[in-house]
Scaffold this motif. Structure first.
Motif, PDB file in Angstrom:
ATOM      1  N   GLY A   1      -6.868  -2.789  -6.822  1.00  0.00           N
ATOM      2  CA  GLY A   1      -7.008  -3.387  -5.482  1.00  0.00           C
ATOM      3  C   GLY A   1      -8.452  -3.727  -5.209  1.00  0.00           C
ATOM      4  O   GLY A   1      -9.357  -3.178  -5.839  1.00  0.00           O
TER       5      GLY A   1
ATOM      6  N   LEU B   1      -6.502  -4.275   4.148  1.00  0.00           N
ATOM      7  CA  LEU B   1      -6.517  -3.722   5.507  1.00  0.00           C
ATOM      8  C   LEU B   1      -7.559  -4.431   6.366  1.00  0.00           C
ATOM      9  O   LEU B   1      -7.355  -4.625   7.558  1.00  0.00           O
ATOM     10  CB  LEU B   1      -6.806  -2.219   5.473  1.00  0.00           C
ATOM     11  N   TYR B   2      -8.669  -4.802   5.738  1.00  0.00           N
ATOM     12  CA  TYR B   2      -9.713  -5.537   6.477  1.00  0.00           C
ATOM     13  C   TYR B   2      -9.127  -6.853   6.998  1.00  0.00           C
ATOM     14  O   TYR B   2      -9.222  -7.177   8.184  1.00  0.00           O
ATOM     15  CB  TYR B   2     -10.908  -5.797   5.552  1.00  0.00           C
TER      16      TYR B   2
ATOM     17  N   VAL C   1     -10.690   4.188  -1.132  1.00  0.00           N
ATOM     18  CA  VAL C   1     -10.872   5.632  -1.292  1.00  0.00           C
ATOM     19  C   VAL C   1     -10.715   5.921  -2.774  1.00  0.00           C
ATOM     20  O   VAL C   1      -9.716   5.550  -3.377  1.00  0.00           O
ATOM     21  CB  VAL C   1      -9.809   6.419  -0.491  1.00  0.00           C
TER      22      VAL C   1
ATOM     23  N   ASN D   1       0.843  -1.209   0.000  1.00  0.00           N
ATOM     24  CA  ASN D   1       0.000   0.000   0.000  1.00  0.00           C
ATOM     25  C   ASN D   1       0.871   1.251   0.000  1.00  0.00           C
ATOM     26  O   ASN D   1       0.575   2.215  -0.712  1.00  0.00           O
ATOM     27  CB  ASN D   1      -0.914   0.010   1.229  1.00  0.00           C
ATOM     28  N   ALA D   2       1.947   1.234   0.828  1.00  0.00           N
ATOM     29  CA  ALA D   2       2.824   2.405   0.875  1.00  0.00           C
ATOM     30  C   ALA D   2       3.440   2.635  -0.509  1.00  0.00           C
ATOM     31  O   ALA D   2       3.631   3.782  -0.937  1.00  0.00           O
ATOM     32  CB  ALA D   2       3.898   2.208   1.929  1.00  0.00           C
TER      33      ALA D   2
HETATM   34  P1  ADP Z   1      -6.633  -2.064  -1.661  1.00  0.00           P
HETATM   35  O1  ADP Z   1      -5.260  -1.484  -1.550  1.00  0.00           O
HETATM   36  O2  ADP Z   1      -6.697  -3.366  -2.349  1.00  0.00           O
HETATM   37  O3  ADP Z   1      -7.633  -1.094  -2.171  1.00  0.00           O
HETATM   38  P2  ADP Z   1      -6.638  -2.098   1.251  1.00  0.00           P
HETATM   39  O4  ADP Z   1      -7.646  -2.662   2.186  1.00  0.00           O
HETATM   40  O5  ADP Z   1      -5.225  -2.524   1.447  1.00  0.00           O
HETATM   41  O6  ADP Z   1      -7.161  -2.439  -0.192  1.00  0.00           O
HETATM   42  O7  ADP Z   1      -6.721  -0.509   1.347  1.00  0.00           O
HETATM   43  C1  ADP Z   1      -7.983   0.123   1.362  1.00  0.00           C
HETATM   44  C2  ADP Z   1      -7.875   1.557   0.900  1.00  0.00           C
HETATM   45  O8  ADP Z   1      -7.132   2.316   1.864  1.00  0.00           O
HETATM   46  C3  ADP Z   1      -7.092   1.729  -0.381  1.00  0.00           C
HETATM   47  O9  ADP Z   1      -7.944   1.557  -1.512  1.00  0.00           O
HETATM   48  C4  ADP Z   1      -6.576   3.149  -0.276  1.00  0.00           C
HETATM   49  O10 ADP Z   1      -7.569   4.034  -0.739  1.00  0.00           O
HETATM   50  C5  ADP Z   1      -6.409   3.350   1.229  1.00  0.00           C
HETATM   51  N1  ADP Z   1      -4.993   3.230   1.637  1.00  0.00           N
HETATM   52  C6  ADP Z   1      -4.378   2.120   2.109  1.00  0.00           C
HETATM   53  N2  ADP Z   1      -3.083   2.376   2.402  1.00  0.00           N
HETATM   54  C7  ADP Z   1      -2.857   3.673   2.095  1.00  0.00           C
HETATM   55  C8  ADP Z   1      -1.730   4.563   2.180  1.00  0.00           C
HETATM   56  N3  ADP Z   1      -0.544   4.114   2.623  1.00  0.00           N
HETATM   57  N4  ADP Z   1      -1.910   5.851   1.782  1.00  0.00           N
HETATM   58  C9  ADP Z   1      -3.102   6.300   1.340  1.00  0.00           C
HETATM   59  N5  ADP Z   1      -4.207   5.509   1.230  1.00  0.00           N
HETATM   60  C10 ADP Z   1      -4.103   4.229   1.608  1.00  0.00           C
END
Ligand code: ADP
Length: 540
Positions: A485, A490-491, A477, A430-431
């Motif tokens: 993604g 994260l869930y 978001v 994610n980062a």
């Molecule tokens: P995915 O990355 O598959 O969409 P995640 O559950 O890992 O699913 O993340 C959910 C959402 O959280 C992402 O779609 C992103 O919008 C936001 N997000 C996660 N990590 C970050 C980050 N490091 N910086 C900004 N937004 C983040």
């Protein structure tokens, strides 16, 4: 409009609405001139403080004081009552805001919070202050103090149940329908509800046939119609309509709730309205949750198909290229061999991506069924982190990010290695995905038997509103540049952390990067933890 003008306007509106509706309430046979079972100001004050901020409390205090001065109670008595009224609104608003109450009342938890914290709990404050003031001022009363208290409490609770939701759900922007049929339907509903409520509560003059079949149950289908077709706004408006008819009917001779005194009739009416309001608000919230779940599901299907289709298309192209090279007549030169090897390596990477997407989906379904089992073993954190970072360095370099690691060599924990690897991989990916190509820092330290691992990036950050949402399944978001993604990482990460007896959280501000923190006990409980049964929304 400047902030000052807006504040003054808010102040004036709250003051006028409070005073006007208070006089309306006091006109209903108030006990000792001050306690009434009809008290809309509670709802007005509560909604105002939730929607416009608790700094509006002086408007409530001044209005309550002004109203009570007109009841004949001494100045100090009016001050005590006004203090109770103001504290009631403040307690309700602060508690609801603390619990992230959503004023749209589109979730069951919001309805339950409103009923529990505002209607039942915060109203205790005002009733108690009111009764204390009446006792200290030795007001003439026809009823005992417990009855006095109940009348006060019920009146306030009704305000919180009928008026606060009405203001809250109508406060947002209203888009008027352009469909004439919808207006016709709304008009039909209003007419039918008025007619039936009048027949039920007031009783028709000498119409014996209607007299025999009248009953409050006749109103229920019409309120369900409002909930099904006009959602929260329809429900709150129709509840008010029924309440006004029911309450004003208590003074008529044919009133449905027959009892000795007017306020006994009002108490019975209030009980009926309270049960009806809670039922209908709950129904409307359940329907809204259902609509939202269907929306999330449809969106998920579209995201999942897109996410699976992209690597599948790439895989197909790579395999086609490999097959073409393979079919070329031997002997193949070194360049062709090299091309074949590259196509197969790329196909392998794409397959891994597909496998990880499908794994995420399987994990999500295992979590729903509570079937995620941990296999605990001794894990060296620095080794685990360096493995994961090593795998992701190339991907980071592609977007211009570096991964800096600061993990003491001594940290060892009893965890499920592959699950913790999965969480760290997700945080680092994610980062990389959302970190805008800036440096990424992974640091960790252990103290008092617990590990704290931070993954910090300097990306665009995450707004407060989105921070709690992104830990729910399928929540993402939406940004201008779409990054792939499923919204599950994260869930799943949070559930894995919880299963180890730990937590996964985020600290971020829009424009200032994000830091995700994984906290774990160094010794995870052997039994694992329980898992939620709902994928979409946390339950109250
Ligand atoms: P995915 O990355 O598959 O969409 P995640 O559950 O890992 O699913 O993340 C959910 C959402 O959280 C992402 O779609 C992103 O919008 C936001 N997000 C996660 N990590 C970050 C980050 N490091 N910086 C900004 N937004 C983040």
């Amino acid at each position: 409009m400047t902030a000052g003008v807006r504040r003054s306007l808010d102040f004036a509106v709250v003051f006028v609405a409070y005073v006007a509706t208070a006089h309306f309430g006091l006109s209903f046979d108030a006990l000792a001139g001050i306690a009434t079972t009809v008290w809309p100001p509670t709802g007005i004050a509560l909604a105002a403080l939730i929607l416009r901020g608790t700094q509006l409390w002086p408007a409530v205090a001044l209005a309550a004081f002004t109203v009570n001065l007109t009841t004949g109670i001494p100045l100090w008595g009016a001050a005590i009552i006004a203090t109770g009224n103001t504290l009631e609104a403040l307690v309700g608003a602060v508690l609801l805001r603390r619990m992230s109450f959503d004023t749209r009342l589109g979730r069951l938890r919001d309805v339950l919070l409103l009923v529990g914290l505002a209607a039942l709990l915060s109203t205790v404050v005002s009733a108690t202050f009111g009764v204390a003031a009446a006792a200290l001022a030795s007001l003439q009363r026809a009823e005992s103090y417990p009855v006095f208290w109940v009348v006060w409490w019920v009146g306030d609770a009704m305000g919180a149940l009928l008026i606060a939701p009405l203001i809250c759900v109508w406060a947002g922007p209203v888009r008027l329908s352009r469909r004439p049929l919808r207006w016709l339907e709304a008009a039909l509903l209003a007419i039918a509800l008025t007619a039936v409520s009048m027949a039920v509560f007031r009783g028709p003059a000498r119409a014996r046939a209607i007299e025999l079949i009248r009953g409050t149950y006749a109103i229920v289908p019409l309120l369900i119609w409002a909930a099904l077709r006009f959602e929260q706004r329809g429900v709150t408006a129709t509840l008010l309509l029924v309440a006004v008819i029911a309450v004003t009917a208590t003074s008529s001779s044919g009133t449905y709730f027959a009892a000795h005194t007017p306020h006994e009739r009002l108490l019975m009416t209030d009980c009926y309205m309270a049960v009806t309001a809670v039922s209908m608000l709950t129904l409307a919230a359940a329907l809204a949750e259902r609509r939202s779940a269907i929306g999330v599901r449809d969106e998920f299907i579209s995201i999942a198909s897109h996410e699976l289709k992209t690597p599948l298309t790439a895989l197909k192209l790579r395999l086609t290229a490999a097959a073409r090279t393979h079919r070329s007549p031997p002997p193949r030169d070194a360049a062709a061999e090299e091309k074949l090897a590259r196509a197969l390596a790329a196909a392998d990477t794409t397959t891994n991506r597909l496998v990880s997407l499908v794994d995420d989906l399987l994990d999500a379904s295992r979590l729903t069924a509570g079937r995620l089992v941990l296999h605990l073993e001794l894990v060296s954190l620095p080794e685990l982190v360096s493995d994961v970072a090593g795998r992701l360095r190339e991907q980071a370099a592609e977007v211009g990010s570096t991964i800096e690691i600061a993990v003491p060599p001594s940290i060892v924990g009893r965890w499920d290695r592959s699950r913790i690897e999965q969480v760290v991989t997700n945080l680092l990916s994610n980062a990389i995905k959302y970190g805008a190509g800036k440096p990424i820092r992974l640091s960790a330290h252990a103290a008092s038997g617990r590990l704290r691992l931070d993954v910090a990036d300097e990306g665009p950050g995450i707004s407060r509103a989105d921070q709690s949402r992104i830990f729910q399944a399928f929540e993402r978001v939406t940004t201008a540049n779409r990054v792939g993604g499923l919204g599950l990482g994260l869930y799943i990460g949070r559930q894995i952390a919880a299963a180890h007896g730990g937590a996964l959280s985020v600290d971020s501000r829009s424009g200032h990067g994000s830091t995700f923190t994984l906290e774990l006990p160094l010794e995870a409980p052997a039994s694992g933890a329980t898992f939620p049964t709902s994928l979409t929304r946390p339950r109250f």
